[in-house]
Design a protein around this motif. Structure first.
Motif, mmCIF file in Angstrom:
data_model
loop_
_atom_site.group_PDB
_atom_site.id
_atom_site.type_symbol
_atom_site.label_atom_id
_atom_site.label_comp_id
_atom_site.label_asym_id
_atom_site.label_seq_id
_atom_site.Cartn_x
_atom_site.Cartn_y
_atom_site.Cartn_z
ATOM 1 N N LEU A 1 -8.104 -21.592 17.139
ATOM 2 C CA LEU A 1 -7.330 -20.456 16.854
ATOM 3 C C LEU A 1 -6.347 -20.679 17.290
ATOM 4 C CD1 LEU A 1 -6.930 -17.175 16.145
ATOM 5 C CD2 LEU A 1 -7.459 -17.159 18.505
ATOM 6 N N ASP A 2 -4.641 -20.387 17.096
ATOM 7 C CA ASP A 2 -3.737 -20.763 17.865
ATOM 8 C C ASP A 2 -3.272 -18.801 18.773
ATOM 9 O OD1 ASP A 2 -0.842 -20.444 17.949
ATOM 10 O OD2 ASP A 2 0.164 -21.565 16.303
ATOM 11 N N GLU A 3 -4.270 -19.934 20.107
ATOM 12 C CA GLU A 3 -3.414 -18.400 20.837
ATOM 13 C C GLU A 3 -2.335 -18.183 21.243
ATOM 14 O OE1 GLU A 3 -4.598 -18.041 26.077
ATOM 15 O OE2 GLU A 3 -5.394 -19.495 24.529
ATOM 16 N N ASN A 4 -1.188 -18.454 21.050
ATOM 17 C CA ASN A 4 -0.188 -17.738 20.931
ATOM 18 C C ASN A 4 0.705 -16.620 19.603
ATOM 19 O OD1 ASN A 4 0.982 -19.407 23.518
ATOM 20 N ND2 ASN A 4 2.031 -21.125 22.139
ATOM 21 N N GLN A 5 0.314 -17.100 18.722
ATOM 22 C CA GLN A 5 0.024 -17.036 17.689
ATOM 23 C C GLN A 5 -0.189 -15.512 17.881
ATOM 24 O OE1 GLN A 5 2.528 -17.377 16.022
ATOM 25 N NE2 GLN A 5 3.309 -19.196 16.096
ATOM 26 N N VAL B 1 7.368 -22.096 10.621
ATOM 27 C CA VAL B 1 5.975 -21.490 11.647
ATOM 28 C C VAL B 1 4.961 -23.240 11.514
ATOM 29 C CG1 VAL B 1 4.211 -20.297 12.802
ATOM 30 C CG2 VAL B 1 6.127 -19.109 12.240
ATOM 31 N N HIS B 2 5.198 -23.619 12.484
ATOM 32 C CA HIS B 2 3.379 -24.521 12.719
ATOM 33 C C HIS B 2 2.622 -24.275 13.956
ATOM 34 C CE1 HIS B 2 6.057 -27.299 10.597
ATOM 35 N NE2 HIS B 2 7.038 -26.996 11.186
ATOM 36 N N PHE B 3 1.172 -24.215 13.098
ATOM 37 C CA PHE B 3 -0.224 -22.994 14.231
ATOM 38 C C PHE B 3 -0.460 -24.608 14.726
ATOM 39 C CE2 PHE B 3 0.805 -20.523 10.068
ATOM 40 C CZ PHE B 3 0.942 -19.414 11.053
ATOM 41 N N ASP B 4 -0.899 -24.184 16.108
ATOM 42 C CA ASP B 4 -1.826 -24.913 16.438
ATOM 43 C C ASP B 4 -3.377 -24.102 17.545
ATOM 44 O OD1 ASP B 4 -2.369 -27.079 18.865
ATOM 45 O OD2 ASP B 4 -0.953 -26.281 20.163
ATOM 46 N N ILE C 1 11.305 -10.923 16.037
ATOM 47 C CA ILE C 1 11.975 -10.856 14.711
ATOM 48 C C ILE C 1 12.465 -12.250 14.823
ATOM 49 C CG2 ILE C 1 14.151 -10.465 14.175
ATOM 50 C CD1 ILE C 1 14.255 -7.641 15.346
ATOM 51 N N PHE C 2 12.587 -12.893 15.423
ATOM 52 C CA PHE C 2 12.077 -14.867 15.083
ATOM 53 C C PHE C 2 11.621 -15.118 14.626
ATOM 54 C CE2 PHE C 2 12.288 -18.951 16.810
ATOM 55 C CZ PHE C 2 13.110 -19.735 15.918
ATOM 56 N N THR C 3 10.283 -15.055 14.809
ATOM 57 C CA THR C 3 8.746 -15.207 14.317
ATOM 58 C C THR C 3 9.293 -14.788 12.888
ATOM 59 O OG1 THR C 3 7.839 -15.199 16.023
ATOM 60 C CG2 THR C 3 6.015 -14.987 14.911
ATOM 61 N N LEU C 4 9.185 -13.515 12.289
ATOM 62 C CA LEU C 4 9.149 -12.984 11.159
ATOM 63 C C LEU C 4 9.924 -13.431 10.385
ATOM 64 C CD1 LEU C 4 9.001 -9.231 11.646
ATOM 65 C CD2 LEU C 4 7.518 -10.601 10.705
#
Length: 222
Positions: free
Chosen positions: A175-179, A131-134, A120-123
Motif C-alpha cells: 500500500l502507498d500509505e501517503n496516498q 503521481v508516483h506510488f510507493d 486539489i494539487f493531488t487531483l
C-alpha cells in the motif's frame, strides 16, 4: 451467417475490416459444401466512432470539472467565513480565554484550507498522470487508527460521536500509505463537515474474501 470485425495492420497503419461469412449446404445431405465471404473496409466508421467517444469523454470531463470547481468554491467559502469572523472577534474580545479559543478556530480552518489545496494539487497530478506510488507492506488498521486519532479532536469540537471499529486481524498488504491517507482524509473531513453538531461518524475496517474494506459512515446530509 457469421459476422466479425477485425483489426489489421498494413503499412504501419491500423485498418478495420468487417467480414461476413455464409455457409452453403448441400440440399440432399445438409452438409456444408462451400463458404461465401465478403469483406469491407470500415476504418472510417471506426475512426468516426472513436472521435465521437473522445468528444463524449471530453464533454464529461468538462462537466465534472465544472461541478468540482463549484464544490471547491463552496468548500472554501465556509472556512474563509469562519476565519473572517474569528479574526474580528480576536481583535474585539478583551478576554484572553476567548481570544485563545478564536485563535484555535483560526488555525483549524487554515489547516483545513491547506488540506483542500493539497487535495486539489493531488487531483491535478492525477490528471497529468504525474503521481508516483510507493507501495510498501502496510497494515490498514494502523492507518485507520492514526486517522481516527488525528481527526477525533475535530469531531469533538462539533460534539460528534466518532466511533472506531477495527477488524480483529487484517493481513499486511502492499500500500502507498501517503496516498491512501490523503484519500481517506478527504472523506473523513467531508463527513465531519457535513454532519450536524451532535451527530455520529464511524470508521470501520473489514475483510470480504480477498478484499480489504474501509467504511466511513456519518449521519450527515447526502
Amino acid at each position: 451467417a457469421a459476422q466479425g470485425e477485425y483489426r489489421v495492420i498494413a503499412d504501419d497503419e491500423i485498418h478495420w475490416i468487417e467480414i461476413r461469412r455464409f455457409v452453403i449446404l448441400d440440399e440432399g445431405t445438409g452438409r456444408p459444401v462451400r463458404f461465401i465471404g465478403a469483406a469491407r473496409d470500415i476504418t472510417r466508421r471506426k475512426q468516426a466512432e472513436s472521435q465521437q467517444l473522445d468528444l463524449l469523454l471530453e464533454r464529461k470531463k468538462i462537466e465534472i470539472t465544472r461541478q468540482f470547481l463549484g464544490q471547491v468554491s463552496h468548500d472554501f467559502r465556509t472556512p474563509l467565513a469562519i476565519i473572517k469572523t474569528s479574526a474580528y472577534l480576536v481583535q474585539k474580545s478583551p478576554d484572553p480565554e476567548k481570544r485563545a479559543h478564536h485563535l484555535v478556530k483560526l488555525n483549524t480552518q487554515i489547516d483545513h484550507i491547506q488540506k483542500m489545496l493539497e487535495d486539489i494539487f493531488t487531483l491535478a497530478q492525477l490528471d497529468l498522470k504525474a503521481v508516483h506510488f510507493d507501495f510498501r507492506p502496510c497494515n490498514l488498521n494502523t492507518v485507520i487508527h492514526s486517522l481516527h486519532t488525528f481527526y477525533k479532536p475535530q469531531a469533538s469540537r462539533k460534539s460528534c460521536r466518532f466511533d472506531l471499529n477495527l477488524a480483529p486481524t487484517l493481513p499486511t498488504i502492499q500500500l502507498d500509505e501517503n496516498q491512501i491517507t490523503t484519500a481517506l482524509s478527504h472523506l473523513i473531513v467531508n463527513a465531519i463537515t457535513y454532519t450536524l453538531d451532535g451527530g455520529t461518524i464511524s470508521l470501520e475496517t473489514g475483510q470480504e474474501g480477498e478484499n480489504l474494506v474501509v467504511q466511513i459512515r456519518d449521519s450527515g446530509i447526502g
